[in-house]
Design a protein around this motif. Structure first.
Motif, PDB file in Angstrom:
ATOM      1  N   CYS A  87      47.300  13.133   8.790  1.00 27.41           N
ATOM      2  CA  CYS A  87      47.817  13.137   9.820  1.00 27.41           C
ATOM      3  C   CYS A  87      47.176  12.294  10.998  1.00 27.41           C
ATOM      4  O   CYS A  87      45.932  12.422  11.222  1.00 27.41           O
ATOM      5  CB  CYS A  87      47.445  14.716  10.049  1.00 27.41           C
ATOM      6  N   PRO A  88      47.990  11.587  11.599  1.00 30.99           N
ATOM      7  CA  PRO A  88      47.176  10.797  12.726  1.00 30.99           C
ATOM      8  C   PRO A  88      47.170  11.960  14.009  1.00 30.99           C
ATOM      9  O   PRO A  88      47.271  13.093  13.655  1.00 30.99           O
ATOM     10  CB  PRO A  88      48.432   9.786  13.018  1.00 30.99           C
ATOM     11  N   THR A  89      46.852  11.228  15.125  1.00 31.34           N
ATOM     12  CA  THR A  89      46.490  11.925  16.466  1.00 31.34           C
ATOM     13  C   THR A  89      47.865  12.788  16.593  1.00 31.34           C
ATOM     14  O   THR A  89      47.874  13.995  16.969  1.00 31.34           O
ATOM     15  CB  THR A  89      46.269  11.062  17.567  1.00 31.34           C
ATOM     16  N   LEU A  90      49.101  12.144  16.582  1.00 30.23           N
ATOM     17  CA  LEU A  90      50.245  12.886  16.859  1.00 30.23           C
ATOM     18  C   LEU A  90      51.286  13.335  15.633  1.00 30.23           C
ATOM     19  O   LEU A  90      51.032  12.571  14.716  1.00 30.23           O
ATOM     20  CB  LEU A  90      51.039  11.966  17.942  1.00 30.23           C
ATOM     21  N   PRO A  91      52.192  14.107  15.835  1.00 29.39           N
ATOM     22  CA  PRO A  91      53.063  14.387  14.560  1.00 29.39           C
ATOM     23  C   PRO A  91      53.578  12.970  14.213  1.00 29.39           C
ATOM     24  O   PRO A  91      54.113  12.271  15.114  1.00 29.39           O
ATOM     25  CB  PRO A  91      54.122  15.224  15.084  1.00 29.39           C
ATOM     26  N   ARG A  92      53.879  12.724  12.913  1.00 32.43           N
ATOM     27  CA  ARG A  92      54.394  11.472  12.597  1.00 32.43           C
ATOM     28  C   ARG A  92      55.911  11.747  11.506  1.00 32.43           C
ATOM     29  O   ARG A  92      55.760  12.508  10.703  1.00 32.43           O
ATOM     30  CB  ARG A  92      53.468  10.654  11.563  1.00 32.43           C
ATOM     31  N   HIS A  93      56.769  11.057  12.059  1.00 30.07           N
ATOM     32  CA  HIS A  93      57.940  10.971  11.039  1.00 30.07           C
ATOM     33  C   HIS A  93      57.730   9.805  10.238  1.00 30.07           C
ATOM     34  O   HIS A  93      57.806   8.702  10.628  1.00 30.07           O
ATOM     35  CB  HIS A  93      59.253  10.768  11.930  1.00 30.07           C
ATOM     36  N   MET A  94      57.485  10.016   9.012  1.00 31.50           N
ATOM     37  CA  MET A  94      57.316   9.157   8.086  1.00 31.50           C
ATOM     38  C   MET A  94      58.471   8.397   7.314  1.00 31.50           C
ATOM     39  O   MET A  94      58.156   7.078   6.830  1.00 31.50           O
ATOM     40  CB  MET A  94      56.480   9.675   6.808  1.00 31.50           C
ATOM     41  N   CYS A  95      59.589   8.925   7.398  1.00 27.95           N
ATOM     42  CA  CYS A  95      60.818   8.262   6.601  1.00 27.95           C
ATOM     43  C   CYS A  95      61.386   7.486   7.514  1.00 27.95           C
ATOM     44  O   CYS A  95      62.418   8.239   8.374  1.00 27.95           O
ATOM     45  CB  CYS A  95      61.351   9.497   5.872  1.00 27.95           C
ATOM     46  N   ALA A  96      61.320   6.340   7.638  1.00 28.57           N
ATOM     47  CA  ALA A  96      62.046   5.579   8.567  1.00 28.57           C
ATOM     48  C   ALA A  96      63.550   5.013   7.920  1.00 28.57           C
ATOM     49  O   ALA A  96      64.489   4.799   8.548  1.00 28.57           O
ATOM     50  CB  ALA A  96      61.156   4.351   9.204  1.00 28.57           C
ATOM     51  N   VAL A  97      63.480   4.768   6.782  1.00 27.18           N
ATOM     52  CA  VAL A  97      64.389   3.951   6.062  1.00 27.18           C
ATOM     53  C   VAL A  97      64.595   4.854   4.518  1.00 27.18           C
ATOM     54  O   VAL A  97      63.481   4.844   3.900  1.00 27.18           O
ATOM     55  CB  VAL A  97      64.338   2.353   5.942  1.00 27.18           C
TER      56      VAL A  97
END
Length: 243
Positions: A87-97
């Protein structure tokens, strides 16, 4: 950092085996302290991923003091070692493609819609709680991930995303749940509703819990009042929106 990974599940035993046998080597290579929770919706009613996620989160928190939670679709496998399961500082959407090799012609789908926050997402425990978890209203396919995006924004969190050349996932073949016909109407008032619809009013009970080497499997009844789902969808549509 202790990481909990929540995977919603129902009737996809073959995919579950593929997922678990692929995701563990990937996570172990990153030397993470993690635990995978497979949360199964009990019964045959329309699938409600938001309710399953909320129940899974609350059960997960009984097992350990986690810092980070990753909500992970069962049919997605990471394809790039630079996809970090933390988990970085902000919420992350991991699935780009999404790389779909199951069609007659292989193709890649890039998620460019700014409010999309589905597939595989990561956030801290505080971020998820501050957003009041997922909405409980989305029975059937679609809507709960976009709803979460607006909840996070309303809670003060912008979303970060992996670049397309990094966040590549392979999708396993699967049948999609029937679409929720009210998803667009519900989304239109996601921000107004998020403080009263989510973790704060989540209702469920645990049917059983099984401890396996590769995961903790928890079966949950997410409709303990045995409400009629069709009537609930109609009521919600009429309650929140004037057609």
């Amino acid at each position: 950092m202790k990481i909990g990974i929540i995977v919603p599940y129902r009737n996809r035993l073959h995919n579950l085996g593929i997922f678990l046998n692929n995701i563990h080597p990937f996570l172990m290579a990153q030397k993470l302290e993690y635990q995978i929770f497979v949360i199964e919706q009990y019964g045959t009613e329309l699938f409600n991923k938001g309710r399953v996620y909320n129940a899974g989160f609350q059960e997960m928190m009984k097992f350990n003091t986690f810092n980070c939670v990753i909500f992970h679709d069962l049919d997605l496998l990471p394809m790039d070692e630079n996809i970090l399961y933390n988990c970085p500082t902000l919420p992350r959407h991991m699935c780009a493609v999404v790389n779909d090799t199951n069609m007659e012609k292989n193709y890649n789908v890039s998620y460019k819609h700014k409010s999309l926050f589905g597939g595989v997402v990561a956030m801290t425990i505080e971020q998820f709680q501050r957003a009041n978890g997922f909405s409980n209203l989305y029975f059937g396919w679609g809507g709960e991930d976009n709803d979460m995006y607006w909840r996070l924004r309303a809670s003060g969190y912008p979303v970060v995303r992996y670049q397309a050349h990094v966040g590549i996932y392979h999708i396993l073949p699967h049948l999609r749940e029937p679409a929720n016909p009210f998803r667009h109407h519900l989304l239109s008032r996601a921000v107004e509703r998020y403080k009263v619809d989510g973790l704060s009013n989540s209702e469920y009970y645990v049917v059983n819990t099984n401890f396996y080497h590769l995961c903790t499997h928890i079966v949950v009844q997410i409709n303990p009042r045995d409400d009629n789902i069709t009537e609930l969808n109609l009521k919600w549509g009429k309650t929140f929106y004037k057609f």
